[in-house]
Design an enzyme around this catalytic site. Structure first.
Site, mmCIF file in Angstrom:
data_model
loop_
_atom_site.group_PDB
_atom_site.id
_atom_site.type_symbol
_atom_site.label_atom_id
_atom_site.label_comp_id
_atom_site.label_asym_id
_atom_site.label_seq_id
_atom_site.Cartn_x
_atom_site.Cartn_y
_atom_site.Cartn_z
ATOM 1 N N GLU A 1 0.833 -1.201 0.000
ATOM 2 C CA GLU A 1 0.000 0.000 0.000
ATOM 3 C C GLU A 1 0.872 1.257 0.000
ATOM 4 O O GLU A 1 0.576 2.238 -0.683
ATOM 5 C CB GLU A 1 -0.915 -0.009 1.238
ATOM 6 N N GLU B 1 2.147 1.682 -3.394
ATOM 7 C CA GLU B 1 1.043 2.105 -4.257
ATOM 8 C C GLU B 1 0.812 3.616 -4.092
ATOM 9 O O GLU B 1 0.620 4.341 -5.072
ATOM 10 C CB GLU B 1 -0.237 1.327 -3.905
ATOM 11 N N CYS C 1 -8.446 -2.028 4.163
ATOM 12 C CA CYS C 1 -8.337 -3.157 5.109
ATOM 13 C C CYS C 1 -9.681 -3.554 5.698
ATOM 14 O O CYS C 1 -9.879 -4.691 6.082
ATOM 15 C CB CYS C 1 -7.435 -2.805 6.270
ATOM 16 N N LYS D 1 -15.638 -9.602 8.068
ATOM 17 C CA LYS D 1 -14.574 -10.431 7.489
ATOM 18 C C LYS D 1 -15.130 -11.755 6.963
ATOM 19 O O LYS D 1 -14.551 -12.361 6.068
ATOM 20 C CB LYS D 1 -13.493 -10.707 8.534
ATOM 21 N N GLU E 1 -16.445 -10.889 3.659
ATOM 22 C CA GLU E 1 -15.289 -10.601 2.804
ATOM 23 C C GLU E 1 -14.679 -11.912 2.288
ATOM 24 O O GLU E 1 -14.407 -12.051 1.086
ATOM 25 C CB GLU E 1 -14.221 -9.808 3.568
ATOM 26 N N GLU F 1 -14.052 -12.801 -5.850
ATOM 27 C CA GLU F 1 -12.755 -12.468 -6.460
ATOM 28 C C GLU F 1 -11.577 -12.772 -5.530
ATOM 29 O O GLU F 1 -10.431 -12.729 -5.967
ATOM 30 C CB GLU F 1 -12.734 -10.995 -6.890
ATOM 31 N N CYS G 1 -10.570 -1.595 14.675
ATOM 32 C CA CYS G 1 -10.879 -3.019 14.871
ATOM 33 C C CYS G 1 -10.997 -3.423 16.333
ATOM 34 O O CYS G 1 -11.650 -4.408 16.645
ATOM 35 C CB CYS G 1 -9.815 -3.878 14.210
#
Lengths: 600, 158
Positions: free
Chosen positions: A280, A283, A300, A359, A362, A367, A505
């Site tokens: 990241e 990026e 995230c 999660k 997710e 994908e 979190c």
């Protein structure tokens, strides 16, 4: 703040004049029972458990919303008050599905606790039960309306704090229920699965979709190599399930318990957090140096991702393409690790322990697999892990601290703080700073992005001659506020961290339940975050790019950050989603046509 | 149900009503009232448009719509059957009459028959206590009923 003096149970009490009677009583140690009250979230006086006598008032008053005034005389413990509270509770219980023994919330249910505290020994009324259906169709959240007591805590947190608004009161009177519009199941709504409704629910009406059985099965299967990874925030809260004070860090005991449960390898998602920073961070540098889409926004938090896909699809190009650490970990285990250990990736079963229920959804995103092999096979919450440890009869308290398996268990302090709001930003800045300054900087604590006070956090950092403007939001309500400003051009940033839950979190929807009464006295977000910052400070390595195992992974396998191989394994894509599913084409056309002709 | 209510014209009317009320405090109620008038009911498409324009969650709007009995989610049928459950009718056994009609047309009180032809309503006193128990089907009034009268009456409309 101006103060007023009042009398509660014959005690003189001096408090700020904006206090409620409940707060005033609390300040002198008088405990008034509550049920629908949830500090800062649901302060509505709906359940009428907190009734008190106030001199001059004909009726009993709800102390959670009643403001104090000079000379007020309050009585909290009279026969009238006790009787009224008890009758109210008996009525709530009269049509409650009282299958406490098999309930998900057995022994940590606020209704159950209250029944004990108010000495309810008999429920004289048998209320008619509504016919209800348990909704377990989503991957994350199960709703059981037969347990719902209509307190409204989930409605408030979803609508007011998260600005998502999936749940609300429907119908009227006896038929009132809490649920989604048009009696849809959760998976048919734009629910982001943050699970804040679950951690707000005082009873068992909302819970996570458990995956415990699948994990037990995998552990029993001799063919499978079962690997577990633990998210940063789990260590900061798991101890609560075993009686430790909120904010106790139990990393070593947690690892020991996982080994006892029989996992073949215990890895840390923090390793993947370090890897995320490498990907990241680079990026971000690439986007800044090569005119890419800015601000870049972290990816995230799957709750935030869903929020973006449903509500702000125009920001999808801004989302970092990095998979979340849970999936980076899964992808690396089933490629690099499998190759190195010479294990067939089909025979590897990856379990994630997460502070999160989103999660779970997710992990089911189509994908998130590489060449037909799923990154992650099962996701359990911190609460579910505690259940497994209890079921296995492991004496958590007596466990000797153990270490993560070294193959993919090494992590830095930067990876640990991912679990608190601002943590990903700070971790990224530590790495980006060193890259831009071409130095090993010693000033690494970016305190401006830490903490939970005062809403959106902003900072400006000058690195290698570049000014980098960053912002941090936690909770999707705050994210909405931030994105609206960016959209309106009022604010410009290079990098934004967004977490779906308030506090990040550590206070995710999969974390241990904390009773509303405890939340009145402490900010759980701060206490749990402290545990993570403490582990960061104790770490020898505190920058993700110093993780030698991450280096090795790049040298031996990935090449360099954002390489072709890294993209194949560690990056992903997002889709704009239509709220409440697509509507009939001709209707959509009619609506669109009506909307455009209105603009003329 | 045969007539399509979700037309461009109707959505344009709704858009106009939303425009007129947007930004006002308590805008939702007048918009729902007008919406009910325009479409004859408030189905998901209508509520969705209101939700998006006013930035109010769909669940909240649905909550309001299901709270007030003057709003309906489905268009009313060709025949609206109202069964009076006022005190006088109720003590004269209106409940079994309601149950019987519900069985014959396969509709729950407040709902429509599967073919959308009938809407069944349980109402408060309609002021015809002398005829108790009483029902109305559109403009027709039937009084002093017993359960066995129902199939014959319904035959006329089926």
């Amino acid at each position: 703040m101006e103060k007023v003096t009042l009398t509660i149970d014959n005690m003189k009490v001096e408090v700020p004049k904006d206090y409620t009677v409940l707060e005033a009583a609390k300040s002198v140690g008088i405990d008034i029972p509550t049920l629908c009250f949830l500090k800062d979230i649901n302060e509505v006086g709906a359940c009428r458990i907190c009734l008190v006598e106030i001199e001059g008032n004909r009726n009993l008053q709800t102390s959670c919303v009643y403001p104090v005034s000079e000379g007020m005389v309050v009585k909290t413990n009279t026969e009238k008050v006790r009787d009224a509270r008890k009758s109210t509770l008996e009525l709530i219980l009269s049509n409650h599905n009282r299958e406490c023994l098999t309930c998900n919330r057995n022994r940590n249910c606020e209704l159950q606790t209250l029944s004990e505290e108010l000495n309810v020994t008999d429920i004289p009324f048998q209320g008619e039960l509504l016919e209800t259906v348990v909704d377990n169709k989503s991957h994350s959240i199960v709703r059981d309306p037969s347990k719902c007591i209509l307190c409204g805590r989930c409605v408030s947190v979803c609508k007011n704090q998260q600005k998502v608004g999936i749940l609300d009161f429907t119908n009227r009177g006896y038929y009132t229920q809490v649920g989604p519009a048009f009696e849809k199941t959760m998976d048919e709504t734009p629910c982001i699965y943050c699970g804040q409704c679950i951690v707000s629910c005082p009873v068992g009406a909302l819970r996570e979709k458990e995956d415990i059985d699948r994990v037990w099965e995998a552990l029993e299967d001799p063919e499978l190599h079962v690997i577990v990874q633990t998210a940063p925030a789990v260590r900061a809260a798991l101890g609560e399930e075993f009686g430790y004070p909120i904010g106790t860090r139990v990393t070593g005991k947690m690892v020991a318990a996982l080994k006892r449960l029989g996992f073949d390898k215990v890895f840390d998602t923090d390793f993947a957090a370090d890897l995320t920073i490498m990907e990241e961070g680079h990026e971000l540098l690439d986007r800044i140096q090569n005119g890419g889409v800015l601000p870049m926004i972290t990816s995230c938090s799957p709750g935030w991702i869903r929020f973006c896909e449903f509500n702000y699809p125009e920001f999808i190009p801004n989302l970092s393409t990095c998979k979340s650490p849970q999936h980076m970990m899964g992808a690396i285990i089933k490629s690099y690790y499998a190759e190195k250990q010479n294990i067939d990736p089909e025979k590897i079963f990856v379990v994630s322990v997460m502070p999160c229920v989103s999660k779970k959804t997710e992990a089911s995103r189509e994908e998130l697999e590489v060449k037909g092999i799923r990154d992650v096979d099962a996701v359990i919450t911190t609460r579910e892990l505690a259940k497994m440890i209890k079921e296995a009869r492991i004496n958590f308290d007596k466990l000797e601290d153990a270490e993560y398996d070294p193959t993919l268990g090494m992590y830095t302090g930067a990876g640990v703080i991912f679990g608190a709001t601002g943590g990903v930003m700070e971790a990224a800045l530590r790495t980006v700073a060193d890259v831009l300054e071409e130095d090993d900087l010693e000033e690494i604590e970016y305190t401006a992005v830490r903490g939970v006070d005062g809403g959106i956090k902003e900072a400006e950092v000058v690195l290698g001659g570049n000014t980098i403007r960053v912002a941090v939001a936690h909770g999707t309500g705050m994210a909405k506020e931030l994105l609206d400003m960016v959209k309106a051009g009022e604010k410009e940033y290079h990098f934004i961290e967004i977490m779906g839950c308030s506090g990040g979190c550590v206070t995710g929807g999969g974390q241990p339940h904390v009773p509303a009464k405890v939340k009145m006295d402490m900010d759980v977000r701060i206490e749990r975050a402290k545990a993570l910052y403490e582990e960061d400070e104790l770490s020898r390595l505190r920058k993700s790019h110093e993780n030698t195992l991450v280096h090795k992974l790049y040298e031996e396998y990935l090449g360099k950050p954002n390489s072709h191989k890294a993209h194949e394994l560690l990056h992903t894509s997002y889709v704009a989603r239509e709220k409440y599913g697509p509507i009939r084409e001709e209707v959509a056309m009619a609506m669109a046509e009506a909307a455009t002709s209105k603009d003329k | 149900m045969a007539t399509n209510i979700l037309t461009v014209e109707n959505f344009q009317k709704l858009a106009k009503v939303i425009e007129e009320n947007k930004g006002r405090q308590g805008a939702l109620m007048p918009i729902l009232h007008e919406g009910q008038k325009i479409f004859g009911c408030l189905p998901i498409e209508v509520q969705k448009m209101i939700s998006e324009e006013l930035e109010i969650p769909l669940s909240e709007i649905y909550g309001v719509v299901t709270f007030y009995s003057q709003f309906s989610l489905e268009p009313k049928g060709e025949y609206v059957i109202s069964v009076c459950l006022g005190t006088a009718c109720y003590v004269k056994n209106a409940q079994p009459i309601l149950d019987k009609i519900s069985e014959v047309i396969e509709a729950k009180p407040g709902g429509n028959s599967p073919d959308g032809k009938f809407t069944l309503l349980a109402t408060r006193c309609i002021g015809a206590c002398g005829l108790a128990p009483v029902i109305t089907i559109n403009e027709d009034v039937y009084g002093r009923l017993v359960v066995d009268d129902i199939p014959k009456i319904m035959e006329k409309y089926l």
